[in-house]
Design an enzyme around this catalytic site. Structure first.
Site, PDB file in Angstrom:
ATOM      1  N   ASP A  54      50.581 164.783  76.552  1.00 19.89           N
ATOM      2  CA  ASP A  54      49.621 164.485  75.475  1.00 19.89           C
ATOM      3  C   ASP A  54      49.416 162.982  75.319  1.00 19.89           C
ATOM      4  O   ASP A  54      48.320 162.520  75.012  1.00 19.89           O
ATOM      5  CB  ASP A  54      50.122 165.043  74.128  1.00 19.89           C
ATOM      6  CG  ASP A  54      49.786 166.517  73.992  1.00 19.89           C
ATOM      7  OD1 ASP A  54      49.105 167.052  74.888  1.00 19.89           O
ATOM      8  OD2 ASP A  54      50.220 167.129  72.994  1.00 19.89           O
ATOM      9  N   THR A  67      54.266 168.354  88.673  1.00 15.94           N
ATOM     10  CA  THR A  67      55.674 168.138  89.056  1.00 15.94           C
ATOM     11  C   THR A  67      55.892 168.644  90.472  1.00 15.94           C
ATOM     12  O   THR A  67      56.350 167.897  91.352  1.00 15.94           O
ATOM     13  CB  THR A  67      56.610 168.830  88.043  1.00 15.94           C
ATOM     14  OG1 THR A  67      56.391 168.193  86.786  1.00 15.94           O
ATOM     15  CG2 THR A  67      58.075 168.674  88.445  1.00 15.94           C
ATOM     16  N   THR A  87      45.790 174.774  80.132  1.00 14.87           N
ATOM     17  CA  THR A  87      46.165 173.513  79.465  1.00 14.87           C
ATOM     18  C   THR A  87      44.904 172.663  79.293  1.00 14.87           C
ATOM     19  O   THR A  87      44.793 171.886  78.346  1.00 14.87           O
ATOM     20  CB  THR A  87      47.125 172.686  80.361  1.00 14.87           C
ATOM     21  OG1 THR A  87      48.083 173.555  80.903  1.00 14.87           O
ATOM     22  CG2 THR A  87      47.795 171.555  79.638  1.00 14.87           C
ATOM     23  N   GLU A 140      38.441 171.879  85.695  1.00 15.53           N
ATOM     24  CA  GLU A 140      38.353 173.106  86.484  1.00 15.53           C
ATOM     25  C   GLU A 140      39.617 173.896  86.194  1.00 15.53           C
ATOM     26  O   GLU A 140      40.718 173.442  86.493  1.00 15.53           O
ATOM     27  CB  GLU A 140      38.208 172.764  87.973  1.00 15.53           C
ATOM     28  CG  GLU A 140      37.704 173.946  88.790  1.00 15.53           C
ATOM     29  CD  GLU A 140      38.826 174.742  89.401  1.00 15.53           C
ATOM     30  OE1 GLU A 140      39.224 175.752  88.782  1.00 15.53           O
ATOM     31  OE2 GLU A 140      39.303 174.360  90.468  1.00 15.53           O
ATOM     32  N   ARG A 199      44.922 180.099  94.853  1.00  9.77           N
ATOM     33  CA  ARG A 199      43.743 179.227  94.847  1.00  9.77           C
ATOM     34  C   ARG A 199      42.838 179.670  93.704  1.00  9.77           C
ATOM     35  O   ARG A 199      42.669 180.869  93.477  1.00  9.77           O
ATOM     36  CB  ARG A 199      42.971 179.342  96.178  1.00  9.77           C
ATOM     37  CG  ARG A 199      43.755 178.906  97.393  1.00  9.77           C
ATOM     38  CD  ARG A 199      43.110 179.373  98.695  1.00  9.77           C
ATOM     39  NE  ARG A 199      41.710 179.010  98.780  1.00  9.77           N
ATOM     40  CZ  ARG A 199      40.731 179.905  98.904  1.00  9.77           C
ATOM     41  NH1 ARG A 199      40.995 181.200  98.948  1.00  9.77           N
ATOM     42  NH2 ARG A 199      39.476 179.506  98.971  1.00  9.77           N
ATOM     43  N   CYS A 200      42.267 178.688  93.025  1.00  9.71           N
ATOM     44  CA  CYS A 200      41.350 179.030  91.925  1.00  9.71           C
ATOM     45  C   CYS A 200      40.208 179.878  92.450  1.00  9.71           C
ATOM     46  O   CYS A 200      39.687 180.736  91.748  1.00  9.71           O
ATOM     47  CB  CYS A 200      40.776 177.763  91.305  1.00  9.71           C
ATOM     48  SG  CYS A 200      42.029 176.729  90.617  1.00  9.71           S
ATOM     49  N   ASN A 244      48.500 173.316  93.519  1.00 12.49           N
ATOM     50  CA  ASN A 244      48.118 173.986  94.768  1.00 12.49           C
ATOM     51  C   ASN A 244      47.451 173.059  95.788  1.00 12.49           C
ATOM     52  O   ASN A 244      47.443 173.355  96.975  1.00 12.49           O
ATOM     53  CB  ASN A 244      47.275 175.243  94.497  1.00 12.49           C
ATOM     54  CG  ASN A 244      45.970 174.948  93.806  1.00 12.49           C
ATOM     55  OD1 ASN A 244      45.761 173.844  93.302  1.00 12.49           O
ATOM     56  ND2 ASN A 244      45.086 175.921  93.768  1.00 12.49           N
TER      57      ASN A 244
HETATM   58  O1  G3P Z   1      40.626 174.172  92.313  1.00 14.64           O
HETATM   59  C1  G3P Z   1      40.091 174.690  93.481  1.00 14.64           C
HETATM   60  C2  G3P Z   1      41.147 175.211  94.424  1.00 14.64           C
HETATM   61  O2  G3P Z   1      42.109 175.994  93.753  1.00 14.64           O
HETATM   62  C3  G3P Z   1      40.534 176.026  95.524  1.00 14.64           C
HETATM   63  O3  G3P Z   1      40.011 175.204  96.489  1.00 14.64           O
HETATM   64  O4  G3P Z   1      39.264 174.631  98.730  1.00 14.64           O
HETATM   65  O5  G3P Z   1      40.816 176.552  98.415  1.00 14.64           O
HETATM   66  O6  G3P Z   1      38.465 176.745  97.694  1.00 14.64           O
HETATM   67  P1  G3P Z   1      39.626 175.817  97.920  1.00 14.64           P
END
Ligand code: G3P
Length: 496
Positions: A230, A195, A248, A264, A297-298, A169
């Site tokens: 790995d 990838t 992973t 993360e 996004r995380c 992302n």
């Molecule tokens: O790993 C963090 C990412 O997925 C989100 O970052 O800058 O969109 O908050 P951001």
């Protein structure tokens, strides 16, 4: 254009080369890995499928280059990073184009990612000069039983070879957030890009190449995770792994051995909305936090926990904004673009169907064409639904109505994740109590979760990760402390 102009040397026919020993190379495997455009679902680019033997050579070169780099003055390391940052920003257009084609990032956000990355590299160079230029001086007589006979000098020294594995992302930004701290701290760096996002990452690496970093100090190996994944993470030459991605990371942590790890691994960021919240502000933040980059996004808002008394009003406000989101190709900078892959779209659909079967209220009709999923708000979600706990990484947002703040905190803390969360209220005292009660690395008060600005500490609890990122924390994490103790024959006290 990608692979053109100054980037022509990174392309061989229709396959992008990998970067090792200061050169762009073709893999001896003779194989390539296709990169599928999420919008067209056709192969758009190809990258080299590097072999384990090639990884071994990269690691050897990285070890040798690091020894010399550690002896390069800090100001010179910073100077090269500033140069790379400038080149990166100057060539933002072709790099952004790759992000549009490989990961369907909206064009305007793709450009922002590259600029933000250049700024991060420069900031890191400056911060490194400040914090690595300082050490500590300790004297022995502060500890019981000691006279002032020992002076301890501590400094921060490099770890060695850092392996960086960023996610799809942010293949550029989350790569440089690992590369720049590693380099300023005197480490060498091996990059394994995702990838999808690999071609953008290769272009970014070329900017570092053009800046003139020494041979072997930075490498970028592409290929199949099943062949070199790995092998890279368990390689004896690796002294530190910085990984951002999915679970992973948990298996990497188990296999990696006794080296520092920065991980993360995603989140299920909760948005707790109190009765006194400014609902227009909340709705705007839910749209931005839940649907930007189609929820991939995380730190996206992944569950809204709203007090029952204001829930109807909030849902209406969010619905009114959802209909205004544009849906379509990334080239047109639409708000909602295709998710990264067919398997990702299928996974999201599975969560939606589960919620449907269990009785969630659909605020919009569910619609999907290929990898493109229209934004969807699901109201009246209950804890027995998968979407209440799992992260869709897509434009689908569940709303859970709560009867008390405690219920909201309980839901947040019952999650396996603990990345970020947010709380909306006009009462700062309540906000602080809720923030302290939430088991997440960061709590945003009256704003959606977000990693940036990139120098802020960024960390996840529980399955969301280990270690803390952000420019300063990453530099510190990529160093170890070295002490030298001067032993005096007799106590020595200042001024007599
Ligand atoms: O790993 C963090 C990412 O997925 C989100 O970052 O800058 O969109 O908050 P951001």
């Amino acid at each position: 254009m990608a692979g053109n102009g100054i980037f022509a040397e990174i392309l061989d026919g229709d396959v992008f080369k990998y970067y090792a020993d200061g050169e762009w190379k073709k893999s001896n495997s003779g194989k390539s890995v296709p990169i599928v455009n999420p919008t067209t679902r056709r192969t758009h680019y190809k990258v080299q499928a590097c072999s384990q033997e090639e990884v071994n050579k990269v690691m050897e070169a990285a070890k040798a280059a690091q020894k010399l780099w550690a002896k390069t003055p800090l100001w010179k390391r910073a100077e090269l990073l500033h140069k790379a940052a400038a080149i990166l920003k100057e060539h933002k257009a072709p790099i952004a184009e790759c992000l549009v084609k490989e990961i369907a990032k909206p064009a305007k956000d793709a450009v922002t990612e590259v600029i933000r990355s250049g700024d991060l590299v420069s900031y890191c160079a400056e911060e490194g000069v400040r914090i690595l230029g300082e050490g500590k001086f300790l004297v022995s007589d502060s500890f019981p039983g000691n006279e002032r006979t020992k002076y301890c000098l501590t400094s921060k020294i490099p770890l060695g070879v850092v392996l960086a594995i960023p996610p799809f992302n942010y293949p550029v930004n989350l790569a440089v957030s690992k590369i720049a701290p590693a380099l300023i701290a005197g480490n060498s760096l091996v990059l394994k890009p995702p990838t999808q996002g690999a071609v953008a990452a290769l272009h970014m690496v070329h900017c570092f190449h053009l800046a003139g970093f020494p041979k072997g100090l930075i490498s970028c190996v592409t290929g199949k995770g099943s062949e070199i994944g790995d092998f890279l993470t368990m390689h004896p030459a690796v002294n530190c792994i910085s990984f951002t991605g999915g679970d992973t990371g948990i298996s990497i942590s188990k296999k990696a051995g006794m080296i520092p790890l920065q991980m993360e691994l995603g989140g299920k960021d909760a948005c707790i909305v109190l009765e006194d919240a400014d609902l227009d502000l909340v709705a705007a933040n839910i749209i931005k936090g839940g649907f930007s980059y189609s929820g991939q996004r995380c730190t996206a808002v992944k569950v809204v926990l709203v007090m029952e008394s204001v829930a109807d009003s909030l849902v209406e406000k969010v619905k009114a904004k959802v209909v205004k989101l544009t849906v379509g190709p990334p080239e047109e900078s639409c708000d909602i673009t295709p998710v990264v892959s067919e398997s990702s779209a299928n996974f999201i659909e599975g969560l939606v169907m589960d919620a449907k079967q269990k009785g969630a209220t659909f605020c919009q009709e569910y619609r999907r064409e290929g990898n493109l999923i229209w934004p969807l708000l699901l109201d009246n979600v209950r804890p027995d639904m998968r979407i209440a706990w799992e992260e869709p990484f897509g434009p689908v947002l569940p709303v859970i109505r709560i009867g008390s703040v405690e219920e909201g905190i309980h839901h947040c803390n019952a999650s396996n994740f603990g990345l970020q969360g947010c709380v909306f209220t006009k009462d700062i005292n309540k906000a602080m109590l809720i923030s302290d009660a939430m088991e997440t690395g960061t709590v945003q008060i009256n704003s959606a979760p977000a990693r940036g600005p990139d120098h802020f500490p960024f960390q996840g609890f529980k399955d969301s990760g280990i270690g803390s990122q952000g420019v300063t924390n990453s530099i510190n994490m990529m160093t170890k402390v070295k002490s030298t103790v001067i032993n005096l024959p007799s106590p020595s006290y200042t001024m007599g």
